[in-house]
Design a protein around this motif. Structure first.
Motif, mmCIF file in Angstrom:
data_model
loop_
_atom_site.group_PDB
_atom_site.id
_atom_site.type_symbol
_atom_site.label_atom_id
_atom_site.label_comp_id
_atom_site.label_asym_id
_atom_site.label_seq_id
_atom_site.Cartn_x
_atom_site.Cartn_y
_atom_site.Cartn_z
ATOM 1 N N VAL A 1 8.292 14.612 2.851
ATOM 2 C CA VAL A 1 7.830 13.563 3.600
ATOM 3 C C VAL A 1 8.127 12.761 1.429
ATOM 4 O O VAL A 1 7.176 13.355 0.414
ATOM 5 C CB VAL A 1 6.995 12.391 3.412
ATOM 6 N N LEU A 2 8.505 12.368 1.217
ATOM 7 C CA LEU A 2 8.901 11.229 -0.682
ATOM 8 C C LEU A 2 8.736 10.120 -0.080
ATOM 9 O O LEU A 2 9.443 9.677 0.249
ATOM 10 C CB LEU A 2 10.292 11.764 -1.586
ATOM 11 N N LYS A 3 7.569 9.597 -1.429
ATOM 12 C CA LYS A 3 7.430 8.252 -1.430
ATOM 13 C C LYS A 3 7.558 7.688 -3.019
ATOM 14 O O LYS A 3 6.991 7.687 -3.685
ATOM 15 C CB LYS A 3 6.083 7.765 -1.091
ATOM 16 N N ALA A 4 8.035 6.824 -2.744
ATOM 17 C CA ALA A 4 8.281 5.610 -3.935
ATOM 18 C C ALA A 4 7.044 5.198 -4.103
ATOM 19 O O ALA A 4 6.091 4.702 -3.117
ATOM 20 C CB ALA A 4 9.344 4.692 -4.346
ATOM 21 N N ASP A 5 6.311 4.964 -5.516
ATOM 22 C CA ASP A 5 4.522 4.767 -5.735
ATOM 23 C C ASP A 5 4.930 2.826 -5.551
ATOM 24 O O ASP A 5 3.419 3.030 -4.765
ATOM 25 C CB ASP A 5 4.550 5.309 -7.096
ATOM 26 N N GLY A 6 5.787 2.472 -6.152
ATOM 27 C CA GLY A 6 5.157 0.904 -6.411
ATOM 28 C C GLY A 6 5.611 0.017 -4.571
ATOM 29 O O GLY A 6 5.984 0.791 -3.538
#
Length: 430
Positions: A145-150
């Protein structure tokens, strides 16, 4: 709490969530006037849509119209500090401070926070450096899983099935090609296999009230196929969260979060959403925190508010005056199912505006909450995105879903798009 009378309320936002909030207030005889900023083509049936250009104009409007309090619906103004600006002007606000809103505004902040306070969550790394991220990705077993911080309007999460795909997506995110500036810092997580729950708590800094557990349907197409969206439907309460599981979520996630926010001098006031993944560890079901939101979800808001027997107005004042503990909160024993009707090209691109026709709606079935609509020469137009939510109410989940889809059958516009299986996880064995 003091007696509440003759309320004027301003609701910030323009979606189905804000329509649902306005609808709940409109059914309370103590509410005299509702304003929406900016609202949509449906909210003007509940109150008055207003248009201002600056925070200063907004404050002048609030003060000159003697508005009693402001309810901030979406995440962006909360993260950007609108509640702080209004409070500094002496205006009552329902919604957390910008510091507390970091729980949603920064996934890196959230993951570090919950780790400090021992709240169960997936193993993770937050970084802006490719080499560091690459090393962590290689250590994980796909899916990854990869998530953008903002903030990415609920779409900043990618799940990939190979290390190669993960590294390609990582590069795109860090270079700003995926999710823009929001992904200059990324959170990489191990994949948790289980089923998701949505749990909402109304919080006054110390005390809290848990609402019935619900389940959102993020994928565009039936059977959970297609891309992630802002949500294509939801239902509550879900039988997938029994009393024992709710107690685990309360003790392992909600309580330590509120205590941690107090300890770090950013007490949480407003609606706290916990996205939960329930994972089977041997014979034991364990809740893990996926994410926090600092406001009502959309479309969960539309199916939770009709279940409140205690007026939303009383709950808002309980939060704002830090007196939730004095309220006896009652929840209906009925069920709600919400089916989102979206425009033809959602979520890939914008869609041409289309005229909407709605046949007579039987209020015994439920109601419709309007979102991506406006008025053109008195005609209601679908203007793209998620257009409306058909909310069915019933004595059972099966009845509520039947009623929701009966309402769907009353709505017509070219290119309308919806899932036909909302609630399928709970109803598959019924």
């Amino acid at each position: 709490m003091k007696s509440i009378t003759s309320q004027k309320i301003l609701i910030i936002g323009n979606g189905g969530r804000e329509y649902a909030i306005g609808r709940a207030f409109s059914q309370d005889s103590r509410v005299d006037r509702i304003y929406f900023y900016p609202g949509n083509g449906g909210t003007n049936k509940l109150g008055e849509n207003i248009s201002v250009q600056t925070d200063e104009e907004l404050i002048r409007f609030i003060l000159s119209h003697q508005i009693d309090f402001v309810f901030i619906g979406p995440e962006a103004p909360l993260v950007e500090g609108m509640s702080d600006v209004l409070r500094e002007a002496g205006i009552k606000v329902f919604g957390p401070s910008s510091k507390a809103a970091q729980l949603e505004g920064s996934k890196a902040f959230m993951k570090d926070f919950v780790s400090r306070f021992g709240i169960p969550t997936a193993r993770y790394l937050q970084t802006s450096h490719y080499d560091e991220a690459r090393e962590f990705i290689i250590s994980l077993t796909p899916p990854i899983v990869l998530k953008a911080d903002g903030l990415c309007a609920g779409k900043g999460v990618v799940i990939v099935n190979t290390h190669k795909q993960a590294l390609e997506e990582l590069k795109n995110m860090l270079e700003g090609k995926s999710f823009g500036e929001a992904a200059r810092c990324v959170v990489i997580e191990e994949f948790l296999d289980g089923y998701e729950l949505s749990v909402f708590a109304l919080c006054d800094g110390e005390e809290y009230v848990l609402l019935p557990a619900s389940q959102d349907h993020k994928r565009l197409l039936s059977a959970d196929r297609g891309p992630n969206t802002g949500g294509m439907g939801a239902y509550a309460p879900t039988p997938l969260c029994d009393e024992e599981m709710m107690k685990k979520i309360e003790n392992l996630i909600i309580k330590p979060t509120l205590k941690g926010m107090q300890k770090e001098k950013m007490p949480f006031y407003g609606v706290l959403f916990a996205g939960i993944m329930v994972v089977s560890i041997g014979d034991v079901l364990q809740p893990y925190l996926l994410e926090f939101n600092v406001r009502f979800g959309d479309p969960e808001c539309e199916i939770l508010l009709p279940l409140l027997k205690t007026p939303l107005l009383d709950l808002c004042y309980g939060v704002m005056e830090h007196k939730l503990g004095l309220l006896k909160v009652e929840i209906s024993q009925r069920y709600c199912v919400g089916v989102v009707i979206a425009s033809q090209n959602y979520p890939y691109s914008t869609s041409e505006a289309k005229a909407i026709s709605i046949n007579d709606v039987d209020e015994n079935l439920g109601h419709i909450c309007f979102a991506g609509v406006n008025l053109k020469d008195g005609i209601l137009m679908a203007t793209g995105g998620r257009v409306l939510v058909c909310v069915g109410v019933g004595e059972s989940l099966k009845e509520a879903r039947k009623n929701a889809y009966a309402l769907v059958g009353k709505v017509h516009f070219d290119g309308m798009n919806y899932r036909d299986d909302i609630g399928f996880r709970a109803l598959k064995n019924v």
